[in-house]
Design a protein around this motif. Sequence first.
Motif, short mmCIF file in Angstrom:
data_model
loop_
_atom_site.label_atom_id
_atom_site.label_comp_id
_atom_site.label_asym_id
_atom_site.label_seq_id
_atom_site.Cartn_x
_atom_site.Cartn_y
_atom_site.Cartn_z
N GLY A 78 0.84 -1.19 0.00
CA GLY A 78 0.00 0.00 0.00
C GLY A 78 0.87 1.24 0.00
O GLY A 78 2.08 1.18 -0.27
N GLY A 79 0.27 2.38 0.30
CA GLY A 79 1.03 3.62 0.32
C GLY A 79 1.15 4.24 -1.06
O GLY A 79 0.53 3.79 -2.02
N GLU A 80 2.00 5.24 -1.14
CA GLU A 80 2.13 6.01 -2.38
C GLU A 80 3.19 5.44 -3.33
O GLU A 80 3.19 5.76 -4.51
N LEU A 81 4.11 4.65 -2.81
CA LEU A 81 5.19 4.12 -3.65
C LEU A 81 4.72 2.91 -4.45
O LEU A 81 4.26 1.93 -3.88
N ASP A 82 4.85 3.00 -5.77
CA ASP A 82 4.43 1.92 -6.67
C ASP A 82 5.62 1.55 -7.55
O ASP A 82 6.05 2.34 -8.39
N ILE A 83 6.15 0.35 -7.34
CA ILE A 83 7.34 -0.11 -8.06
C ILE A 83 7.01 -1.36 -8.87
O ILE A 83 6.33 -2.26 -8.39
N ALA A 114 17.07 0.88 -2.25
CA ALA A 114 15.89 1.59 -1.74
C ALA A 114 16.30 2.73 -0.82
O ALA A 114 15.69 3.81 -0.84
N GLY A 115 17.34 2.50 -0.01
CA GLY A 115 17.81 3.56 0.88
C GLY A 115 18.33 4.76 0.12
O GLY A 115 18.03 5.92 0.46
N MET A 116 19.11 4.53 -0.94
CA MET A 116 19.63 5.62 -1.76
C MET A 116 18.50 6.34 -2.47
O MET A 116 18.49 7.57 -2.60
N TYR A 117 17.54 5.55 -2.94
CA TYR A 117 16.38 6.13 -3.66
C TYR A 117 15.57 7.03 -2.73
O TYR A 117 15.16 8.13 -3.11
N LYS A 118 15.36 6.59 -1.50
CA LYS A 118 14.58 7.38 -0.54
C LYS A 118 15.27 8.71 -0.25
O LYS A 118 14.61 9.74 -0.09
N ARG A 168 10.60 -6.63 -3.03
CA ARG A 168 9.42 -6.16 -2.28
C ARG A 168 9.75 -6.02 -0.79
O ARG A 168 9.45 -5.00 -0.17
N ASP A 169 10.39 -7.05 -0.23
CA ASP A 169 10.74 -7.00 1.19
C ASP A 169 11.66 -5.82 1.49
O ASP A 169 11.52 -5.14 2.51
N ALA A 170 12.62 -5.57 0.61
CA ALA A 170 13.59 -4.50 0.83
C ALA A 170 12.92 -3.13 0.80
O ALA A 170 13.15 -2.29 1.68
N PHE A 171 12.09 -2.88 -0.20
CA PHE A 171 11.46 -1.56 -0.32
C PHE A 171 10.42 -1.34 0.77
O PHE A 171 10.27 -0.21 1.27
N GLN A 172 9.71 -2.38 1.17
CA GLN A 172 8.76 -2.24 2.26
C GLN A 172 9.47 -2.04 3.59
O GLN A 172 8.95 -1.36 4.48
N GLY A 203 8.37 1.41 4.67
CA GLY A 203 7.24 1.10 5.53
C GLY A 203 6.12 0.43 4.76
O GLY A 203 5.69 -0.68 5.08
N MET A 204 5.64 1.09 3.70
CA MET A 204 4.62 0.51 2.83
C MET A 204 4.99 0.78 1.38
O MET A 204 5.52 1.84 1.05
N ALA A 205 4.73 -0.19 0.52
CA ALA A 205 5.03 -0.03 -0.90
C ALA A 205 4.28 -1.10 -1.69
O ALA A 205 4.12 -2.22 -1.21
N VAL A 206 3.85 -0.74 -2.87
CA VAL A 206 3.24 -1.69 -3.80
C VAL A 206 4.33 -2.14 -4.77
O VAL A 206 4.85 -1.32 -5.53
N VAL A 207 4.69 -3.40 -4.72
CA VAL A 207 5.76 -3.93 -5.57
C VAL A 207 5.23 -5.14 -6.32
O VAL A 207 4.86 -6.15 -5.70
N THR A 208 5.18 -5.05 -7.63
CA THR A 208 4.68 -6.15 -8.47
C THR A 208 5.72 -6.49 -9.52
O THR A 208 6.62 -5.69 -9.81
N GLY A 209 5.58 -7.67 -10.12
CA GLY A 209 6.54 -8.12 -11.12
C GLY A 209 5.93 -8.31 -12.49
O GLY A 209 4.77 -8.71 -12.61
N GLU A 210 6.71 -8.02 -13.52
CA GLU A 210 6.31 -8.22 -14.91
C GLU A 210 7.47 -8.85 -15.66
O GLU A 210 8.60 -8.36 -15.59
#
Length: 315
Positions: free
Chosen positions: A125-130, A303-307, A144-148, A152-159
Amino acid sequence: LFVQRATPIPLFLLMRNYYENLNTIKSTTRTLVFYFPPFLGTLADPMTQQANLSSALAPGTDSTITFPEEHDDPRVSTATGGLWGFIKGVAENPMVKSVLDKTKHSVETMITTLDPGMVPYIKTGGELDIVVTSNKEVKVAAIRDAFQEVFGMAVVTGEAAESNIAPQPVGYAAGLKGAQERIDSLRRTGVIHEKQPAVSAESFIEELLPDKWFDIGCLIIEDPIHGIHLEAFTQATPVPLQYVQQAKSLTPEDYSLRWSGLLVTVGEVLEKNIQNVNRTDWHMVFTGMSRRQMIYGAAKALAGMYKQQLPPRTV
């Protein structure tokens, strides 16, 4: 008479169903808590009540019992957004938010302890969509585990995406190109929007020392909206020289993608030569650390650098 007993519902299923409605419960609880407490409404002055009641019961009056008129509470007047404006104001109180956050954290801890599989549900959830440029769980779950963990919250899906380079990239340049090609492929085919933030991972081998080869994972994140492009790498996993030489011998000299690497991956070679080794996750046998753990470590750094580079949020 025989009465059929109901099948008991496992506790973790009950908790899963509970959490799926947690936001609704939290919203309703906030409304109830702040709508009914004693301090919300204003009580009429007892002296005024007594005077009105005495006047109504005085001899010679024709009026029946009357009660004091109800006046709108100035604290919840329309000038400040009405009742809902008051509720919102109280709900945004730092102390109240702290209590709610602690309660939410306690509930989440209990749920994840009973059912660790609930973690992705809780933190999605939240505003971050990866979007991850792969549908392989070893990559998607680790990222997904790393970014969450970081956000805290993130939508992470795979394609699923094609790299358009050799199956076994050789060298840092080939690894970076393969990761970038996967993102470009998804954008080019319209699977993701041209502004969609995406994370891509590509493994490659490199001769870091004479006759000493290592398997390394390259991760990149591309966020066109904020103009962010970052790279990170996993730890280097040693690959015995004989397996690299075997992969080279199985690749024809005229192979069209030879410029980027080999036709046969070292994972395929290891799977054929070593018992109980899987081509997609042979790292555990050589290091005691799974590929997912390695990707997770690099993804968390990414994810840390991105944040840090994202602009501060405005409330």
